[in-house]
Design a protein around this motif. Structure first.
Motif, mmCIF file in Angstrom:
data_model
loop_
_atom_site.group_PDB
_atom_site.id
_atom_site.type_symbol
_atom_site.label_atom_id
_atom_site.label_comp_id
_atom_site.label_asym_id
_atom_site.label_seq_id
_atom_site.Cartn_x
_atom_site.Cartn_y
_atom_site.Cartn_z
ATOM 1 N N GLN A 126 0.558 5.948 -0.335
ATOM 2 C CA GLN A 126 0.642 6.731 0.903
ATOM 3 C C GLN A 126 1.308 8.076 0.610
ATOM 4 O O GLN A 126 2.440 8.342 0.998
ATOM 5 C CB GLN A 126 1.385 5.941 1.976
ATOM 6 C CG GLN A 126 0.584 4.735 2.489
ATOM 7 C CD GLN A 126 1.255 4.058 3.655
ATOM 8 O OE1 GLN A 126 2.118 3.198 3.467
ATOM 9 N NE2 GLN A 126 0.883 4.455 4.867
ATOM 10 N N SER A 129 -4.090 6.138 3.931
ATOM 11 C CA SER A 129 -4.036 4.675 3.993
ATOM 12 C C SER A 129 -3.260 4.261 5.240
ATOM 13 O O SER A 129 -2.127 4.703 5.451
ATOM 14 C CB SER A 129 -3.349 4.109 2.744
ATOM 15 O OG SER A 129 -4.093 4.416 1.577
ATOM 16 N N ASN A 184 -8.205 2.819 3.473
ATOM 17 C CA ASN A 184 -7.674 3.895 2.633
ATOM 18 C C ASN A 184 -8.421 5.208 2.851
ATOM 19 O O ASN A 184 -8.253 6.149 2.082
ATOM 20 C CB ASN A 184 -7.761 3.499 1.155
ATOM 21 C CG ASN A 184 -6.858 2.332 0.823
ATOM 22 O OD1 ASN A 184 -5.692 2.305 1.215
ATOM 23 N ND2 ASN A 184 -7.387 1.342 0.114
ATOM 24 N N VAL A 196 0.833 -1.210 0.000
ATOM 25 C CA VAL A 196 0.000 0.000 0.000
ATOM 26 C C VAL A 196 0.868 1.261 0.000
ATOM 27 O O VAL A 196 0.370 2.362 -0.195
ATOM 28 C CB VAL A 196 -0.964 -0.022 1.206
ATOM 29 C CG1 VAL A 196 -1.907 1.176 1.205
ATOM 30 C CG2 VAL A 196 -1.794 -1.305 1.211
#
Length: 682
Positions: free
Chosen positions: A173, A453, A464, A169
């Motif tokens: 970010q 996130s 998120n 992820v």
């Protein structure tokens, strides 16, 4: 006679509710007696709404089984003042055992806590003969041994997201780096943590500990791998169960549906372990403490906060608190004094703890007396499984007695387009701002802004859409941890000064439109925020040694790269490349109408292509962002946007500002140089 008590050295006037009372009983027991309008105020207490006619009878019934008192509200503010059958007392001098026993016997009190030889927490008994409000007044005004006495009050607070990490992820970010591609991402909004890690050569020190007080933390979440936790604890009633207790259970630290604290922990220190998300200080340790909660509320009292502060006193370097009260947050003297002391000499290093509090998400001031009614709620209520507009609640007095305490900072929220988050509280008391999401406070307008996130105890383990000043605060805590990682010999006061001095000020000062009318609310004239003198966000000189200040952003955006660079003595001057970007000419007065025809020419005098995206033209303090690249030796003439900047015929100063808010080039012209159709050469 007007009812009053004392709070943090001030007389506090109260209004007694005509149809409510508080009792040390849980909602289930009260419901069983036929009392239906019950709200939980602590792990063992409730507030009951009845009728004026039946109030005394219902209270008498409750007194048969539990301590019961009238419900009070602060006069002129309408904020609940949830008294308990406990009071704190500060004696004028250290009190010996004999005098303490005499005092307790005189007022029929039981000793619950001794904070120091002068400071104590007592519980009233059936023999005390007066309610806690009257006892506080009597002790303060008539007892010669007592310096101060205050009610131990319950509060209900709203919960307010080196190899580069490979966590899946991490790419999205945006608040940690600047290489996310999205129309709603402005690089100025990033906290620049990735660049700070590069300067440090690591993800922060494992010796630095971040305390988080919230609704818990999922200890076994994959984002918290390795030896992530310095300690942990959870409140059950007045007891703080911690990881060293024989009956402590790590599973108790997470309750289904209470995910706020886990998200905060992920924002501040999620591990760079190739799994899910990353925090601002991935290698630093965590110390989470779980408050008891009820729905959206955290259940906190003065004495419980003291308990948590004492637990963290020698274990953490920074404490993040993503909760608070609006329009009034008034802590008793013992709490305020303990924060002052710990900010100076507390902490794992004995150099003070940096305390961070979320500024709040109500689009209102946090510490200001206003001459107009200012909304502090969103106006919506969930009734019968659907949302219903009930109208905003408003106030003119906003009070927070943690504002101004050295070592305590209040954190505002910044959107991914470098604009103040619409909901973010503002004004006197705002110290710093940090990246977060954006939503309209009253749910009427779609606004630009990406979510944060971070870790979640639910579903896939990731959310998120975290945000609010709740997310901005632990992000700032992570940046503080990186500053301390760069130099652990810094005091808390020095860390705070570095955070402020290095904060970014090249931000988006665009104001939001007023709330539009709706069929259910045709006249939204109540929308007055942000109110003067805080209605503009520009930075101004307030004679602070830490630099200029904005009522929207405090001292600016928390910037990990700039802060760490300042600590390491590596704050670079403008690079040679930047110095060779020139403002070479301007067409100030075109032939015919000026509108939309004024031009400015920039020259790249280097031997390589330079990307000016995110740079600004500043003309007499008005700004236009650039979105262009200049190849080696290229001169490019720009047509200026007259809605952004104007070349005045009477003269102007033109600045070219880079993404670090540095002035790269500056030129001036005066009225005598301006001639119709003639280009001014610089």
């Amino acid at each position: 006679m007007q009812t009053y008590t004392y709070r943090n050295g001030q007389k506090l006037f109260l209004n007694k509710s005509a149809d409510e009372f508080v009792t040390r009983e849980n909602p289930e027991a009260l419901n069983a007696r036929g009392l239906e309008l019950v709200e939980k105020t602590s792990s063992s207490s409730s507030k009951v709404k009845t009728t004026a006619e039946s109030l005394e009878a219902d209270m008498a019934k409750s007194r048969e089984t539990a301590p019961t008192h009238h419900a009070y509200y602060m006069e002129g503010l309408g904020t609940e003042f949830l008294i308990t059958d406990r009071v704190t007392v500060c004696f004028k001098t250290d009190i010996d055992s004999a005098d303490l026993a005499d005092f307790m016997g005189k007022y029929s009190l039981i000793l619950l806590e001794e904070y120091s030889p002068k400071d104590f927490l007592f519980q009233l008994t059936a023999h005390t003969g007066m309610n806690p409000v009257k006892l506080v007044v009597k002790l303060t005004e008539e007892e010669p041994l007592v310096e101060s006495a205050e009610n131990d009050t319950n509060f209900r607070f709203m919960r307010t997201a080196l190899a580069i990490p490979t966590d899946p992820v991490y790419a999205r970010q945006w608040h940690l780096h600047t290489h996310y591609t999205n129309a709603d991402f402005d690089p100025r909004s990033s906290a620049n943590c990735e660049e700070a890690w590069k300067l440090l050569g690591n993800f922060g020190s494992k010796d630095v500990v971040i305390g988080i007080s919230d609704d818990g933390c999922k200890i076994d979440h994959p984002d918290f791998s390795g030896d992530k936790f310095r300690a942990w604890g959870y409140l059950r009633g007045r007891r703080l169960v911690n990881n060293n207790d024989i009956d402590a259970k790590a599973s108790e630290m997470y309750i289904d549906g209470s995910d706020h604290g886990t998200a905060c922990a992920g924002v501040t220190a999620g591990s760079a372990n190739g799994v899910l998300v990353v925090g601002a200080a991935p290698s630093c340790k965590l110390l989470p403490v779980q408050w008891e909660s009820d729905g959206p509320y955290l259940l906190i009292s003065d004495s419980k906060l003291l308990t948590v502060l004492n637990f963290m006193a020698d274990k953490v370097d920074v404490m993040s608190n993503s909760w608070g009260g609006t329009p009034v947050s008034m802590w008793q003297t013992l709490v305020v004094n303990r924060l002052r002391d710990l900010a100076k000499t507390g902490g794992r290093r004995g150099k003070g703890i940096v305390f961070l509090w979320a500024a709040g998400n109500e689009n209102c001031p946090i510490n200001f007396e206003v001459t107009v009614d200012v909304p502090y709620t969103d106006g919506w209520d969930y009734q019968n499984n659907q949302w219903k507009w009930i109208g905003v609640e408003k106030a003119r007095s906003f009070q927070n007695n943690l504002v101004g305490i050295p070592g305590v900072l209040h954190v505002a929220a910044l959107t991914s387009v470098a604009q103040r988050s619409h909901y973010s509280n503002y004004g006197a008391g705002i110290d710093i701002t940090a990246s977060s999401n954006n939503v309209h406070s009253y749910q009427r307008i779609r606004l630009r802004g990406l979510g944060i996130s971070t870790s979640s105890g639910e579903g896939t383990g990731v959310t998120n859409s975290f945000g609010g000043t709740s997310s901005a605060t632990p992000l700032t805590a992570g940046i503080v941890a990186l500053i301390i990682s760069a130099n652990p010999n810094l005091s808390a006061a020095e860390v705070i000064s570095i955070l402020k001095k290095s904060a970014g000020k090249n931000l988006n000062f665009t104001a939001y439109p007023r709330t539009p009318a709706a069929s259910y609310d045709p006249n939204p004239s109540w929308d007055v925020s942000p109110v003067a003198p805080f209605d503009k966000g520009e930075f101004k000189d307030i004679n602070s040694p830490d630099g200029t200040w904005s009522p929207w952003f405090g001292h600016g955006k928390a910037d990990a790269k700039a802060a760490v660079a300042l600590v390491l003595g590596d704050q670079p001057a403008p690079t040679p490349v930047e110095e060779k970007i020139k403002i070479v000419s301007a067409l100030v007065n075109p032939v015919g109408p000026d509108w939309g025809l004024e031009k400015l020419t920039l020259l790249n005098a280097t031997t390589s292509t330079v990307d000016l995206s995110g740079w600004f033209l500043d003309i007499n303090t008005r700004k236009e962002m650039l979105t262009l690249k200049l190849t080696a030796g290229e001169a490019q003439t720009l047509t200026l946007n007259p809605q952004k900047v104007v070349l005045s015929n009477t003269g102007a100063t033109i600045k070219l500002i880079n993404t670090q808010a540095k002035t790269v080039a500056e030129v001036k012209y005066v009225k005598s140089q301006v001639k119709e159709g003639v280009v001014i050469q610089f």
